[in-house]
Write an enzyme that holds these catalytic residues in place. Structure first.
Site, PDB file in Angstrom:
ATOM      1  N   CYS A  22       0.816  -1.148  -0.206  1.00 55.26           N
ATOM      2  CA  CYS A  22       0.119   0.036  -0.011  1.00 55.26           C
ATOM      3  C   CYS A  22       0.902   1.268  -0.138  1.00 55.26           C
ATOM      4  O   CYS A  22       0.304   2.372   0.080  1.00 55.26           O
ATOM      5  CB  CYS A  22      -0.872  -0.102   1.243  1.00 55.26           C
ATOM      6  SG  CYS A  22       0.032  -0.288   2.629  1.00 55.26           S
TER       7      CYS A  22
HETATM    8  C1  LIG Z   1       1.005  -4.601   3.650  1.00 53.84           C
HETATM    9  S1  LIG Z   1       2.006  -5.926   3.699  1.00 53.84           S
HETATM   10  C2  LIG Z   1       1.188  -7.598   4.088  1.00 53.84           C
HETATM   11  C3  LIG Z   1       1.371  -7.986   5.256  1.00 53.84           C
HETATM   12  C4  LIG Z   1       1.229  -9.308   5.616  1.00 53.84           C
HETATM   13  N1  LIG Z   1       0.776 -10.011   4.219  1.00 53.84           N
HETATM   14  C5  LIG Z   1       0.292  -9.702   6.417  1.00 53.84           C
HETATM   15  O1  LIG Z   1      -0.902 -10.430   6.271  1.00 53.84           O
HETATM   16  O2  LIG Z   1       0.379  -9.329   7.590  1.00 53.84           O
HETATM   17  C6  LIG Z   1       2.450  -6.185   1.993  1.00 53.84           C
HETATM   18  C7  LIG Z   1       3.479  -7.478   1.697  1.00 53.84           C
HETATM   19  O3  LIG Z   1       3.330  -7.555   0.220  1.00 53.84           O
HETATM   20  C8  LIG Z   1       4.810  -8.013  -0.249  1.00 53.84           C
HETATM   21  N2  LIG Z   1       4.661  -7.717  -1.657  1.00 53.84           N
HETATM   22  C9  LIG Z   1       5.244  -6.814  -2.471  1.00 53.84           C
HETATM   23  N3  LIG Z   1       5.016  -7.148  -3.778  1.00 53.84           N
HETATM   24  C10 LIG Z   1       4.658  -8.258  -3.609  1.00 53.84           C
HETATM   25  C11 LIG Z   1       4.532  -9.142  -4.908  1.00 53.84           C
HETATM   26  N4  LIG Z   1       4.623  -8.863  -6.128  1.00 53.84           N
HETATM   27  N5  LIG Z   1       4.025 -10.511  -4.597  1.00 53.84           N
HETATM   28  C12 LIG Z   1       3.909 -10.955  -3.418  1.00 53.84           C
HETATM   29  N6  LIG Z   1       3.992 -10.132  -2.416  1.00 53.84           N
HETATM   30  C13 LIG Z   1       4.555  -8.968  -2.430  1.00 53.84           C
HETATM   31  C14 LIG Z   1       5.489  -7.323   0.684  1.00 53.84           C
HETATM   32  O4  LIG Z   1       6.764  -7.908   0.657  1.00 53.84           O
HETATM   33  C15 LIG Z   1       4.880  -7.082   1.868  1.00 53.84           C
HETATM   34  O5  LIG Z   1       5.071  -8.161   2.861  1.00 53.84           O
END
Ligand SMILES: C[S@@+](CC[C@H](N)C(=O)[O-])C[C@H]1O[C@@H](n2cnc3c(N)ncnc32)[C@H](O)[C@@H]1O
Length: 434
Positions: free
Chosen positions: A64
């Protein structure tokens, strides 16, 4: 998010993140190798696996940074992951989905496009702004939670999510000043680092002994104040009798010379006098349990993972709301506007109240489900055993109440220009999440 959903009663079948460090920490704490390093933007790569898993719910917090006030304003590459989330959900078609994001996402073009995709596929959406301090963490973290279920009307879960909120925000004192475990499993490898563990944290238990509160928590409570770098021109010093502001990568930092030379006028004590939060304390303010262990080559990565997380207690609360509805244990409130609408159509207030209460009864007979398609709602009611066992008059009263409610809602839909959707039958016993 997985931890919270697990605590709510979901079985987590798979988890994904593109960041290997986050995946390693997930598996370290939640056990096994359920989390995988995967680029969720590669839809063609992930869809076959998700289809094979056939989850009952897909839950995610797409990145985000591009919407948030702390990040760049323009919606760049990262924001597309929100659209990818919607495309994955609508391709795999779980009964439920849950998405977390910053409040600003609501105004973004990406969420508008994602919402369109989800609605066109027949998902009813509930978009709730939640304050995490009302859902189990001492942190005034405001976030958008979107819950979707196939075939429902928009807003179907809003009253239940609102009802799950605590009447008062949770404060730092509530977390750090409350009782601590009476006994801890102490392992030789970890004793030097911490003094509080859960009973199931470590396999290599050496002995158990009674312990008191953690010295860092005692120091925090004794001081009564903490510092948090203000995002805009807000206060830097917070009392332990209020929630902490949104946890970020820099939440543990001491006030710098810039703040110290021009502190906020309403700071109750000098920022330099406040307690310093430990990594564990920041982690717990973000809802991680005491036994959660962080492993990374830099502290920066640890704080990034903490700040990224959806606090587990928030996910747990929303997860419970979902499972309650799935199990028919809750039903959505019927808006007060329905009463007024009936009165405007010539009913007495008493008769309007009766219709509203009958509509509520019919909803409960339907297991709390709302239906985007009114004919399907009535058809489903006909096959509910309790309805079938009723006499003809109460049956027709219930049908009539549901018809009137559907008419009232259709007028609202027209005003909001909600597109027509096709409802699907709801599957039984959805409890798997990915
Ligand atoms: C807001 S955090 C979500 C936190 C976590 N999933 C939770 O449930 O607490 C966003 C996550 O998206 C991951 N992310 C970013 N780009 C991504 C991609 N292309 N594919 C998968 N994950 C991604 C980041 O590494 C980060 O950990």
């Amino acid at each position: 998010m997985s931890l919270g959903l697990k605590q709510a009663g979901f079985e987590i079948v798979r988890a994904y993140d593109a960041w290997p460090v986050a995946v390693a920490n997930y598996n370290l704490n939640l056990g096994g190798d359920r989390a995988q390093v995967t680029d969720l933007g590669d839809i063609l790569g992930i869809v076959p696996e998700l289809l094979a898993l056939a989850p009952d719910m897909i839950a995610g917090g797409p990145p985000c940074t591009d919407y948030s006030s702390a990040g760049r304003r323009e919606e760049a590459e990262n924001a597309k992951l929100t659209l990818a989330f919607a495309i994955l959900v609508t391709t795999v078609r779980p009964t439920w989905f849950m998405m977390e994001n910053v409040i600003n996402a609501m105004k973004s073009e990406t969420w508008a496009a994602a919402r369109q995709v989800l609605m066109a596929a027949g998902y009813g959406l509930t978009e709730s702004k939640v304050d995490a301090s009302r859902y189990g963490v001492p942190q005034s973290r405001r976030r958008l939670i979107v819950v979707g279920r196939i075939g429902e009307r928009d807003g179907f879960l809003a009253s239940a999510i609102a009802a799950a909120a605590a009447p008062q925000p949770m404060t730092l004192r509530d977390l750090f000043g409350s009782s601590t475990p009476h006994a801890a499993n102490i392992s030789t490898t970890s004793e030097a680092r911490r003094s509080i563990w859960s009973s199931h944290e470590l396999g290599q238990t050496i002995w158990e002994r009674p312990i008191g509160p953690h010295p860092d928590d005692v120091a925090l409570i004794a001081n009564g104040f903490v510092y948090s770098r203000p995002v805009r021109a807000g206060r830097g010093v917070r009392s332990i009798d209020e929630p902490f502001p949104t946890v970020t990568r820099t939440s543990h930092e001491r006030p710098g010379p810039k703040y110290l030379s021009a502190p906020h006028l309403d700071d109750p004590i000098a920022a330099s006098e406040t307690a310093v939060l430990s990594t564990d304390q920041v982690s717990r303010i973000q809802g991680f349990p005491m036994w959660w262990e962080w492993k990374a080559s830099s502290q920066r990565d640890v704080f990034q993972m903490i700040a990224n997380a959806v606090p587990a207690p928030v996910a747990e609360s929303i997860g419970r709301v979902v499972l309650d509805r799935e199990g028919g244990k809750s039903a959505p409130d019927i808006q007060g506007g329905f009463l007024q609408w009936l009165v405007c159509r010539g009913r007495s207030r008493q008769s309007a109240r009766n219709v509203k209460s009958l509509a509520g009864r019919a909803r409960r007979l339907l297991g709390g489900k709302t239906f985007a398609v009114s004919a399907l709602e009535l058809a489903t009611l006909e096959v509910v055993p309790e309805f079938q066992s009723m006499k003809r008059n109460p049956q027709s009263d219930l049908r009539q109440a549901l018809r009137l409610l559907a008419e009232y809602q259709a007028e609202g839909d027209q005003r909001r220009k909600r597109p027509q959707v096709v409802a699907q039958p709801i599957e039984e016993e959805p409890r798997k999440a990915a």
